[in-house]
Design a protein around this motif. Structure first.
Motif, PDB file in Angstrom:
ATOM      1  N   UNK A  67      -8.726 -11.806 -12.608  1.00  0.00           N
ATOM      2  CA  UNK A  67      -7.352 -11.965 -13.068  1.00  0.00           C
ATOM      3  C   UNK A  67      -6.881 -10.672 -13.742  1.00  0.00           C
ATOM      4  N   UNK A  68      -5.622 -10.335 -13.522  1.00  0.00           N
ATOM      5  CA  UNK A  68      -5.074  -9.131 -14.126  1.00  0.00           C
ATOM      6  C   UNK A  68      -3.562  -9.152 -14.050  1.00  0.00           C
ATOM      7  N   UNK A  69      -2.898  -8.131 -14.586  1.00  0.00           N
ATOM      8  CA  UNK A  69      -1.430  -8.119 -14.586  1.00  0.00           C
ATOM      9  C   UNK A  69      -0.845  -8.128 -13.172  1.00  0.00           C
ATOM     10  N   UNK A  83      -4.211  -9.326  -4.342  1.00  0.00           N
ATOM     11  CA  UNK A  83      -3.936  -9.868  -5.679  1.00  0.00           C
ATOM     12  C   UNK A  83      -3.191 -11.192  -5.646  1.00  0.00           C
ATOM     13  N   UNK A  84      -2.901 -11.721  -4.468  1.00  0.00           N
ATOM     14  CA  UNK A  84      -2.019 -12.879  -4.358  1.00  0.00           C
ATOM     15  C   UNK A  84      -2.794 -14.170  -4.607  1.00  0.00           C
ATOM     16  N   UNK A 129      -6.510   5.217  -8.251  1.00  0.00           N
ATOM     17  CA  UNK A 129      -7.873   4.949  -8.704  1.00  0.00           C
ATOM     18  C   UNK A 129      -7.842   4.014  -9.918  1.00  0.00           C
ATOM     19  N   UNK A 130      -8.672   2.999  -9.871  1.00  0.00           N
ATOM     20  CA  UNK A 130      -8.713   2.027 -10.951  1.00  0.00           C
ATOM     21  C   UNK A 130      -7.645   0.957 -10.860  1.00  0.00           C
ATOM     22  N   UNK A 131      -6.773   1.047  -9.867  1.00  0.00           N
ATOM     23  CA  UNK A 131      -5.678   0.095  -9.712  1.00  0.00           C
ATOM     24  C   UNK A 131      -6.086  -0.985  -8.709  1.00  0.00           C
ATOM     25  N   UNK A 132      -5.599  -2.205  -8.911  1.00  0.00           N
ATOM     26  CA  UNK A 132      -5.855  -3.285  -7.966  1.00  0.00           C
ATOM     27  C   UNK A 132      -5.140  -3.008  -6.648  1.00  0.00           C
ATOM     28  N   UNK A 184       0.862  -1.186   0.000  1.00  0.00           N
ATOM     29  CA  UNK A 184       0.000   0.000   0.000  1.00  0.00           C
ATOM     30  C   UNK A 184       0.897   1.234   0.000  1.00  0.00           C
ATOM     31  N   UNK A 185       0.650   2.129  -0.927  1.00  0.00           N
ATOM     32  CA  UNK A 185       1.556   3.253  -1.139  1.00  0.00           C
ATOM     33  C   UNK A 185       1.603   4.262  -0.024  1.00  0.00           C
TER      34      UNK A 185
END
Length: 344
Positions: free
Chosen positions: A107-109, A99-100, A91-94, A47-48
């Motif tokens: 599913x995504x990059x 994601x693990x 925003x719009x980011x997983x 988390x940023x």
């Protein structure tokens, strides 16, 4: 494709989180050698807006030459793009901690990247896994585990006697690595809490010096164990505020002071306006909707129906929207009778 590098780039130890993207432009797995193997795995900046892990690694390595680590260290640096802006995720980011492998998210990059991290460490071997986080609300320092196993409890209580066991949400880093080795998540207080950095740095140093994790019970007097029984979210259509009396759900300005307090039934969490029914949703660890089991609206107030202990209550409305309002916990008595080692 996962970016990997032997050693750290120049300037890593004195670059702040918001500028780290200049030398680490994307999520990267760094490998540092040590006298013992397999390596300790540490993930930071999933988390940023939670820089404690970066600061702890910088502090720890600043006093210990990387060429003389007592154990190898594999360091995953996560969401550097969100860290640049000082936010949990863009925003719009997983969410990098949803994601693990095992995730319920599409599913995504990002999920493919996380899966590659896990498979890389599976092939290299891993001693233990540590995922380091801050809280945005007022919480004590505590550790989380996803398996009731003596070695996992030993790893957790090395950080704090307060330990939380949970199996939801899915897709968190510690749950994926629990398939490989003892794994913990550290919650190190608010980002501005300098003690959180010191505590995490001392903990990583201690982990690197461990020869093994004993498969023996933690003494009862050294452990306060809690079980997360529900995650509480705010539906998108419900307006929330800590200040506006005309909103749908008005919280007290010191809501996060309720964290890790055993609250009695009847505790008021907020004021409900507009004749709304329950303005929150709670799901148990199987994913079932259990809101009426824990909450009721009485006299335009959101009230607990039963004694409960919350964690991760925050005053940050953006974090509430991106993640959740809180988790509900119950105290657990005792420990597992037998350890259940992960496949390594």
């Amino acid at each position: 494709m996962l970016r990997q590098q032997e050693g750290l780039p120049a300037g890593f130890l004195d670059t702040p989180a918001e500028a780290l993207h200049r030398i680490v432009p994307e999520p990267t797995l760094f490998h540092l050698p040590g006298r013992r193997s397999p390596a300790l795995f540490v993930s930071i900046l999933l988390h940023g807006n939670e820089p404690v892990g970066l600061h702890a690694i910088q502090q720890m390595l600043g006093t210990l030459p990387t060429s003389e680590l007592p154990r190898g260290l594999s360091l995953f640096v996560g969401n550097v793009a969100a860290a640049r802006d000082g936010v949990r995720r863009l925003e719009g980011q997983a969410d990098f901690n949803r994601i693990w492998p095992g995730t319920e998210a599409p599913d995504g990059p990002e999920s493919r990247l996380a899966a590659e991290v896990v498979e890389t460490m599976r092939s290299r071997g891993v001693f233990a896994s540590v995922d380091i986080h801050n809280n945005t609300g007022l919480n004590p320092h505590y550790a989380c585990i996803n398996r009731l196993d003596h070695r996992y409890l030993r790893l957790a209580t090395l950080f704090s006697r307060t330990v939380v066991y949970f199996i939801r949400p899915r897709g968190v880093q510690s749950m994926a690595f629990a398939e490989l080795c003892p794994a913990v998540t550290l919650e190190c207080g608010k980002p501005a809490d300098r003690h959180g950095v010191d505590h995490a740095a001392d903990y990583i140093r201690a982990c690197l010096n461990l020869a093994e994790l004993p498969d023996t019970p933690v003494p009862a007097h050294d452990l306060d164990l809690f079980h997360t029984v529900a995650q509480v979210k705010i539906p998108p259509e419900v307006r929330i505020s800590f200040k506006d009396p005309e909103t749908d759900l008005l919280f007290a300005p010191d809501l996060d002071h309720m964290n890790f307090r055993e609250l009695p039934a009847g505790t008021v969490l907020g004021t409900v306006n507009g004749g709304r029914s329950l303005p929150v949703t709670a799901h148990d660890e199987q994913g079932a909707e259990v809101s009426p089991h824990y909450f009721v609206v009485e006299h335009e107030r959101l009230v607990l129906r039963r004694p409960m202990m919350p964690s991760m209550l925050t005053l940050d409305e953006r974090v509430i929207r991106q993640d959740c309002l809180c988790y509900l916990m119950e105290r657990m008595d005792g420990q597992p009778e037998n350890s259940h080692p992960a496949s390594e």
